[in-house]
Write a protein that holds these residues in place. Sequence first.
Motif, PDB file in Angstrom:
ATOM      1  N   PRO A  82      -6.201  50.241  36.274  1.00  0.00           N
ATOM      2  CA  PRO A  82      -5.235  49.420  35.597  1.00  0.00           C
ATOM      3  C   PRO A  82      -5.894  48.554  34.534  1.00  0.00           C
ATOM      4  O   PRO A  82      -5.350  48.619  33.374  1.00  0.00           O
ATOM      5  CB  PRO A  82      -4.480  48.470  36.661  1.00  0.00           C
ATOM      6  CG  PRO A  82      -5.106  49.028  38.035  1.00  0.00           C
ATOM      7  CD  PRO A  82      -6.144  49.929  37.899  1.00  0.00           C
ATOM      8  N   GLY A  85      -5.982  50.913  31.368  1.00  0.00           N
ATOM      9  CA  GLY A  85      -4.960  51.334  30.757  1.00  0.00           C
ATOM     10  C   GLY A  85      -3.993  50.411  29.788  1.00  0.00           C
ATOM     11  O   GLY A  85      -4.313  50.121  28.892  1.00  0.00           O
ATOM     12  N   ALA A  86      -3.347  49.604  30.663  1.00  0.00           N
ATOM     13  CA  ALA A  86      -2.144  48.893  29.596  1.00  0.00           C
ATOM     14  C   ALA A  86      -3.316  47.649  29.101  1.00  0.00           C
ATOM     15  O   ALA A  86      -2.951  47.100  28.031  1.00  0.00           O
ATOM     16  CB  ALA A  86      -1.231  48.344  30.610  1.00  0.00           C
ATOM     17  N   ARG A  87      -4.220  47.141  29.941  1.00  0.00           N
ATOM     18  CA  ARG A  87      -4.936  45.799  29.431  1.00  0.00           C
ATOM     19  C   ARG A  87      -6.031  46.150  28.288  1.00  0.00           C
ATOM     20  O   ARG A  87      -6.444  45.207  27.824  1.00  0.00           O
ATOM     21  CB  ARG A  87      -5.652  45.103  30.695  1.00  0.00           C
ATOM     22  CG  ARG A  87      -4.487  44.620  31.795  1.00  0.00           C
ATOM     23  CD  ARG A  87      -5.155  43.657  32.594  1.00  0.00           C
ATOM     24  NE  ARG A  87      -5.807  42.538  32.267  1.00  0.00           N
ATOM     25  CZ  ARG A  87      -6.811  42.019  32.890  1.00  0.00           C
ATOM     26  NH1 ARG A  87      -7.359  42.448  33.772  1.00  0.00           N
ATOM     27  NH2 ARG A  87      -7.114  40.929  32.206  1.00  0.00           N
ATOM     28  N   CYS A  88      -6.514  47.365  28.496  1.00  0.00           N
ATOM     29  CA  CYS A  88      -7.770  47.834  27.722  1.00  0.00           C
ATOM     30  C   CYS A  88      -7.697  49.227  27.175  1.00  0.00           C
ATOM     31  O   CYS A  88      -8.412  50.160  27.684  1.00  0.00           O
ATOM     32  CB  CYS A  88      -9.004  47.387  28.287  1.00  0.00           C
ATOM     33  SG  CYS A  88     -10.592  47.224  27.168  1.00  0.00           S
ATOM     34  N   PRO A  89      -6.513  49.745  26.626  1.00  0.00           N
ATOM     35  CA  PRO A  89      -6.324  51.150  25.977  1.00  0.00           C
ATOM     36  C   PRO A  89      -7.476  51.864  25.518  1.00  0.00           C
ATOM     37  O   PRO A  89      -7.734  52.785  25.697  1.00  0.00           O
ATOM     38  CB  PRO A  89      -5.246  51.087  24.861  1.00  0.00           C
ATOM     39  CG  PRO A  89      -4.461  49.477  25.092  1.00  0.00           C
ATOM     40  CD  PRO A  89      -5.792  48.811  25.831  1.00  0.00           C
ATOM     41  N   GLN A  93      -8.712  55.515  26.640  1.00  0.00           N
ATOM     42  CA  GLN A  93      -8.594  56.821  25.586  1.00  0.00           C
ATOM     43  C   GLN A  93     -10.098  57.237  25.463  1.00  0.00           C
ATOM     44  O   GLN A  93     -10.235  58.408  25.305  1.00  0.00           O
ATOM     45  CB  GLN A  93      -8.058  56.189  24.504  1.00  0.00           C
ATOM     46  CG  GLN A  93      -6.745  55.552  24.410  1.00  0.00           C
ATOM     47  CD  GLN A  93      -6.218  54.844  23.368  1.00  0.00           C
ATOM     48  OE1 GLN A  93      -7.004  54.482  22.586  1.00  0.00           O
ATOM     49  NE2 GLN A  93      -4.941  54.358  23.366  1.00  0.00           N
ATOM     50  N   GLY A 223      -6.195  42.699  26.796  1.00  0.00           N
ATOM     51  CA  GLY A 223      -5.153  42.024  26.427  1.00  0.00           C
ATOM     52  C   GLY A 223      -4.644  42.155  24.915  1.00  0.00           C
ATOM     53  O   GLY A 223      -3.655  42.431  24.229  1.00  0.00           O
ATOM     54  N   ARG A 227      -7.743  50.701  20.273  1.00  0.00           N
ATOM     55  CA  ARG A 227      -7.393  52.244  19.903  1.00  0.00           C
ATOM     56  C   ARG A 227      -8.511  52.764  20.008  1.00  0.00           C
ATOM     57  O   ARG A 227      -9.751  52.410  19.316  1.00  0.00           O
ATOM     58  CB  ARG A 227      -6.450  52.503  18.958  1.00  0.00           C
ATOM     59  CG  ARG A 227      -6.151  54.128  18.968  1.00  0.00           C
ATOM     60  CD  ARG A 227      -5.116  54.036  17.811  1.00  0.00           C
ATOM     61  NE  ARG A 227      -3.785  53.501  17.840  1.00  0.00           N
ATOM     62  CZ  ARG A 227      -2.368  54.252  18.176  1.00  0.00           C
ATOM     63  NH1 ARG A 227      -2.780  55.411  18.308  1.00  0.00           N
ATOM     64  NH2 ARG A 227      -1.415  53.523  18.401  1.00  0.00           N
TER      65      ARG A 227
END
Length: 330
Positions: A82, A85-89, A93, A223, A227
């Motif tokens: 987790p 993913g949402a917290r540290c894209p 990636q 947060g 990218r």
Amino acid sequence: MKPFGYVRAQSLAEAATAHGGRPGSAYLAGGTNLVDLMKLGVEQPDTLVDLTGLLPTGIEATADGGVRIGAGVRNSDLAAHPLAGARCPVLAQALLSGASAQLRNAATTGGNLLQRTRCGYFQDVAKPCNKREPGSGCGALDGINRDHAVLGHSPLCVATHPSDLAVALAALDAEVEITGAGGPRTVAFDGFLRLPGDHPEQDTALRHGELVTAVLLPAGAFGAPSRYRKARDRASYAFALASVAAVLETEDGRVTRVALAFGGLAHRPWRARTAEEQLLGGPATAEAFRTAVGAELAAARPLRDNAFKVVLARSLACDVLGRLAAPRQG
């Protein structure tokens, strides 16, 4: 393959002692890079010190709000966690841009950072390479150098670092936790991977016998909009011609926080400090991004075949920054 000894250590302290007491030893973790190099004759360790089951495999919060990622965490597990993913894209990636799913299931966090260059001259023992054999010369200087460095290289080496994860970690201000016979220490990521200088055979700041036990991410890594973007010769399973990891926060159309790192351009991930200084506090506009990235890449020294990398890196960085800024603009 050269015959070698094998040590199955029972603890990290035992592993560090075994490795440190054998000048020709090497650590074995996932083995996705080391074993290939041994088959090619590039790496010829006298002894392998097996770290299976010894490296930390946890991903846990630290007292200051950051996260500690064990060196034994598999790339696939970290990408699916987790926090990535949402917290540290940018972290997820970058991980998913590297290798194949099968390799990500075997490769470790520590091993990913320690993998050696994919330069063809380094991997071919019939060719000169100062990284493999100091003093033998650099075949890439006047040879095939399309994939090689445009920043930070030296007359002795123009190789690039292959890791995608390392580029993201450079942009996130990570630290590397190290242990050895002399005890634990922590090194800023900027100081962990080296530029070639006069000693291209030295990839990292590790001393003989030391090993990576964890990667530390500060609380600020999570947060913020981030990218990772990678350009390569084919859609998958290829190393970067150029890549970009970026973190960008804006307020009222102005940059309040920015971190930018390039991959595929240098012997280590290239933290774009000049560009960051120009952008911080200024307008988050396409023109500002072009100017700042251009100032960073003005230091590039392309080789005969790779001037295109400068243009490619500029386009990637400006596109990534623009996409990160767009949702924040009115």
